[in-house]
Design an enzyme around this catalytic site. Structure first.
Site, PDB file in Angstrom:
ATOM      1  N   TYR A  37       0.956  -1.441  -0.251  1.00 20.90           N
ATOM      2  CA  TYR A  37      -0.148  -0.150  -0.155  1.00 20.90           C
ATOM      3  C   TYR A  37       0.874   0.995  -0.108  1.00 20.90           C
ATOM      4  O   TYR A  37       1.984   0.995  -0.423  1.00 20.90           O
ATOM      5  CB  TYR A  37      -0.293  -0.509   1.005  1.00 20.90           C
ATOM      6  CG  TYR A  37      -1.944   1.446   0.798  1.00 20.90           C
ATOM      7  CD1 TYR A  37      -2.826   1.020  -0.137  1.00 20.90           C
ATOM      8  CD2 TYR A  37      -2.632   1.773   2.130  1.00 20.90           C
ATOM      9  CE1 TYR A  37      -3.885   2.451   0.252  1.00 20.90           C
ATOM     10  CE2 TYR A  37      -3.302   2.825   1.993  1.00 20.90           C
ATOM     11  CZ  TYR A  37      -4.360   2.467   0.710  1.00 20.90           C
ATOM     12  OH  TYR A  37      -5.215   3.964   1.095  1.00 20.90           O
ATOM     13  N   LYS A  92     -20.802 -20.181  -8.916  1.00 25.91           N
ATOM     14  CA  LYS A  92     -19.811 -20.001 -10.021  1.00 25.91           C
ATOM     15  C   LYS A  92     -18.510 -19.689  -9.464  1.00 25.91           C
ATOM     16  O   LYS A  92     -18.085 -20.046 -10.664  1.00 25.91           O
ATOM     17  CB  LYS A  92     -20.606 -18.409 -10.368  1.00 25.91           C
ATOM     18  CG  LYS A  92     -19.761 -18.583 -12.272  1.00 25.91           C
ATOM     19  CD  LYS A  92     -20.911 -19.956 -13.228  1.00 25.91           C
ATOM     20  CE  LYS A  92     -20.829 -19.802 -14.685  1.00 25.91           C
ATOM     21  NZ  LYS A  92     -21.794 -20.555 -15.420  1.00 25.91           N
ATOM     22  N   ALA A 193     -36.644 -22.405 -26.704  1.00 29.45           N
ATOM     23  CA  ALA A 193     -36.909 -21.429 -27.467  1.00 29.45           C
ATOM     24  C   ALA A 193     -36.517 -19.849 -26.462  1.00 29.45           C
ATOM     25  O   ALA A 193     -35.930 -18.806 -27.026  1.00 29.45           O
ATOM     26  CB  ALA A 193     -38.129 -20.681 -28.781  1.00 29.45           C
ATOM     27  N   ALA A 195     -32.875 -18.349 -24.230  1.00 32.49           N
ATOM     28  CA  ALA A 195     -31.817 -17.715 -24.347  1.00 32.49           C
ATOM     29  C   ALA A 195     -30.322 -18.873 -25.031  1.00 32.49           C
ATOM     30  O   ALA A 195     -29.821 -19.467 -25.926  1.00 32.49           O
ATOM     31  CB  ALA A 195     -31.448 -16.614 -23.663  1.00 32.49           C
TER      32      ALA A 195
END
Length: 752
Positions: A37, A92, A193, A195
């Site tokens: 820092y 994720k 139908a 994405a």
């Protein structure tokens, strides 16, 4: 507890959630903090101010992905909002880190307007090397991705669209190879139908399917040009409107070659499957319940039904984790400005090719020891296969370079080595040895040549150019096993029962006739004991090295090579060494397999040979003679042995590496103890060759380090032999055999 209760406990356990920030540089001193820092941080800031690209050199930007969602279309949960979607986005991040060593910030945006999301993400471009869009509902997700790809100069990838497309695309490539159909002639029907369906249909066209052969159905039935003209479908669905009569999903599936389900569970019947063309392909990917169950689809017909689902409890799981971590890895590592169609196709083709290769034992074990061999029930690799990283990331990086979106170049061969290092130090260390082996391959005799693992290892050894394997055993049995395994492999076989090996019997008799073996017994041993056969083969120079031990106790496997080949001219004893790899260091542990109670001369000899082995791995040895005493703190015969061994080595002018002892294990490996309390030691840095005082200590020590210390083990490697021989542990995996073959080849190179 059930799954929900277990999951709640998993997520709320301290600390809550699944991710944290960790530092990658030392922060132990005031100097460290002043570099991290203020005031030291000003220097990299100034460099980046002068050249924005320097951010990739001085910050984590190049390995940082933003996972962005507004929680409007969370799989299986729907529109649950930004806050409720956070556990999914953290998950994720876990997958990015676990499978490709990519760091993630998850960003949950309380925004519904595509314009707001585009503006917010665009403003964060300086932070990230790439953006992964997640769980944003259609059709807004199309607009958001398209706009961001235009407005920012880092890769943007909407995984809900392209992940399923790429993984199922790889499965489709292999399915058509198996059933002998041409991709361009396939009649493909989509249920759904949204994405994912639209992106998958587009991607199949990129792979070679014809758009006019794709029929897409939504909840109202077949998407036709008439429906599009009436305004019944949005602009994205209109892309796949066909000039066909209106109808339902059952009408669409009649005569189709491929069914792709990205809709809801239980809407496809066995009768609908029976209406399809011969040898149909069914990708029923609705979660948690597929459009038709695996068993139902398989039982509906007598011909070959190639079936994939989104579930892990059935073969051919279409799992997006096979794609996004590795695609981003390749894109980040060439600083790509985009993830384009060429890169997606390269990922699918690499994934398809990997499914045709022999599967590592660790992967088979992870999935319940079920057979995993290219065919209708194995058309895509498993997510836990570590080779996915080495196949997809380089393919994506190369496609990025060739298509002009890469801002830095890399050598793909060298790149694979850097990727291996990300998965552990042991892979990095073995790559050094395997590269040396490939530079001058030698003949390696595999004593247990009829064993399935040995045959698979021989295939990989030859395929990778590590050595020329010679399988010892029954020729017909080996050929039949290789055929059953689906290996395109014509192995070199030495069959003691059919070849003329009387000279081997004569040589064995000559060597052992004063050890109680008759000529007839020597002939019997050569014909029936592959360890004696292989040992004579190496001793006579018909092979350069030998591996054995996979199906034998270590002592019984070691006895024949010791009797026939013996130790090297400068050695009186053999020893077993393990290489243990940790995140940032390696240590060689000796002796762990051979000498029960070595004296000081044996300890000194073991140290010399282990140091030589370390250098074959490009490691400069620093040896410590271990004990429960530190430099005379305890004085008895047990502590004097390692002390005198260290003195012997230090007094030997041919010893060109530092060695000291006797010392306790923590003294040997902890710098503060070694250089603080015992600053007089000949070791300036912690030891990397640990010589244990006896076999009991060595065996216990390496196993504790491996199991509790989280070390990965390579070995045991046998040192001190006149010619290279390595004795495997019973139950070793194919990769262990391949690794030891590489070590044996390098040993043989050193002997020339």
């Amino acid at each position: 507890m059930g799954l929900d209760e277990d999951s709640l406990d998993y997520h709320r356990r301290e600390p809550p959630g699944k991710i944290e920030i960790s530092t990658t540089k030392p922060t132990n001193t005031q100097r460290d903090l002043s570099l991290a820092y203020s005031p030291g941080v000003a220097a990299p800031c100034n460099e980046i101010d002068a050249d924005a690209e320097a951010a990739y050199s001085y910050t984590a930007k190049g390995n940082l992905v933003g996972v962005v969602s507004n929680g409007s279309a969370v799989l299986g949960l729907g529109d649950i909002g930004a806050q409720a979607s956070k556990p999914v986005m953290e998950g994720k991040g876990v997958l990015f880190k676990r499978f490709a060593d990519i760091d993630v910030f998850d960003l949950e945006l309380e925004q519904a307007d595509p314009e707001d999301i585009v503006r917010t993400v665009s403003a964060m471009e300086p932070t990230f090397g790439g953006i992964n869009l997640e769980d944003i509902k259609a059709p807004e997700c199309f607009e958001i991705e398209e706009r961001l790809r235009e407005e920012i100069d880092i890769p943007v990838f909407h995984d809900d669209q392209h992940g399923t497309a790429i993984i199922s695309g790889a499965a489709l490539l292999n399915a058509t190879e198996i059933n002998g159909k041409d991709l361009e002639n396939l009649e493909i029907v989509f249920s759904g139908a949204g994405a994912s369906a639209i992106a998958t249909a587009r991607f199949y066209v990129s792979l070679g399917a014809r758009k006019e052969n794709i029929t897409m159905c939504d909840s109202s039935g077949i998407i036709t040009e008439n429906r599009a003209a009436r305004g019944d479908v949005n602009e994205y669905k209109t892309e796949f409107a066909r000039d066909v009569p209106e109808g339902d999903l059952a009408d669409a599936m009649a005569g189709a070659d491929v069914f792709v389900g990205l809709s809801v569970g239980g809407i496809v019947s066995q009768e609908m499957v029976r209406s399809m063309a011969a040898d149909p392909v069914i990708f029923a990917m609705a979660n948690p319940d597929p459009e038709i169950g695996y068993e139902e689809a398989k039982a509906a017909r007598d011909d070959t039904v190639i079936m994939a689902t989104g579930r892990s409890d059935y073969p051919n799981m279409v799992n997006n984790v096979l794609g996004f971590p590795f695609i981003f890895r390749g894109a980040l590592d060439v600083r790509a400005s985009d993830i384009n169609e060429d890169m997606k196709v390269a990922a699918a083709e690499a994934l398809a090719d990997l499914a045709k290769k022999d599967v590592p034992d660790a992967v088979v074990k992870a999935y319940g020891d079920q057979p995993l061999q290219f065919g209708p029930d194995y058309i895509i690799p498993k997510p836990l296969d570590p080779r996915v990283l080495f196949e997809i990331a380089p393919a994506v990086a190369e496609a990025a370079m060739e298509s002009g979106v890469a801002r830095s170049e890399l050598d793909t061969d060298e790149y694979v080595e850097t990727l291996e290092a990300r998965l552990g130090k042991s892979r990095e260390m073995m790559r050094v040895v395997l590269n040396k082996a490939k530079s001058d391959p030698k003949r390696v005799a595999l004593a247990e040549g009829t064993d399935e693992k040995m045959i698979r290892a021989a295939y990989q050894i030859r395929d990778q150019g590590i050595a020329e394997p010679v399988l010892i055993g029954d020729q017909a049995e080996i050929a039949a096993t290789a055929d059953d395994l689906g290996l395109d492999f014509d192995p070199t076989v030495a069959d003691p029962s059919t070849g003329d090996y009387e000279a081997y019997a004569d040589r064995l008799y000559e060597l052992r006739r004063r050890k109680g073996i008759t000529r007839s017994e020597a002939g019997e041993l050569v014909r029936k004991d592959s360890n004696y056969f292989g040992s004579v083969m190496v001793e006579q120079g018909d092979a350069d090295a030998m591996l054995t031990g996979l199906t034998h106790h270590y002592p019984s496997a070691l006895r024949p090579p010791l009797q026939v080949i013996g130790t090297a001219p400068d050695a009186d004893y053999a020893a077993g060494v393990y290489l243990l790899t940790f995140k940032n260091r390696v240590v060689f542990c000796a002796d762990a397999t051979v000498n029960q109670d070595p004296d000081e001369e044996v300890l000194a000899e073991i140290t010399r040979h282990t140091a030589e082995l370390a250098r074959r791995f490009n490691v400069e040895p620093r040896a410590a003679m271990l004990s429960y005493s530190n430099f005379g703190s305890v004085d008895n015969e047990g502590t004097r042995k390692p002390r005198r061994a260290a003195e012997t080595l230090r007094e030997d002018p041919s010893v060109d590496f530092p060695v000291d002892g006797e010392m306790q294990a923590d003294t040997a490996v902890v710098s503060d103890i070694l250089n603080g309390t015992y600053e007089f030691s000949d070791l300036d840095d912690p030891a990397n060759v640990l010589v244990f005082p006896n076999l009991e200590a060595g065996n216990i020590g390496y196993k504790l380090l491996q199991r509790l210390g989280g070390a990965e083990a390579i070995g045991p490697m046998l040192v001190g032999m006149d010619k290279p021989v390595h004795v495997l542990q019973r139950g070793d995996e194919v990769k262990d055999i391949v690794n030891l073959a590489g070590v044996a080849v390098v040993d043989a190179q050193q002997n020339e």
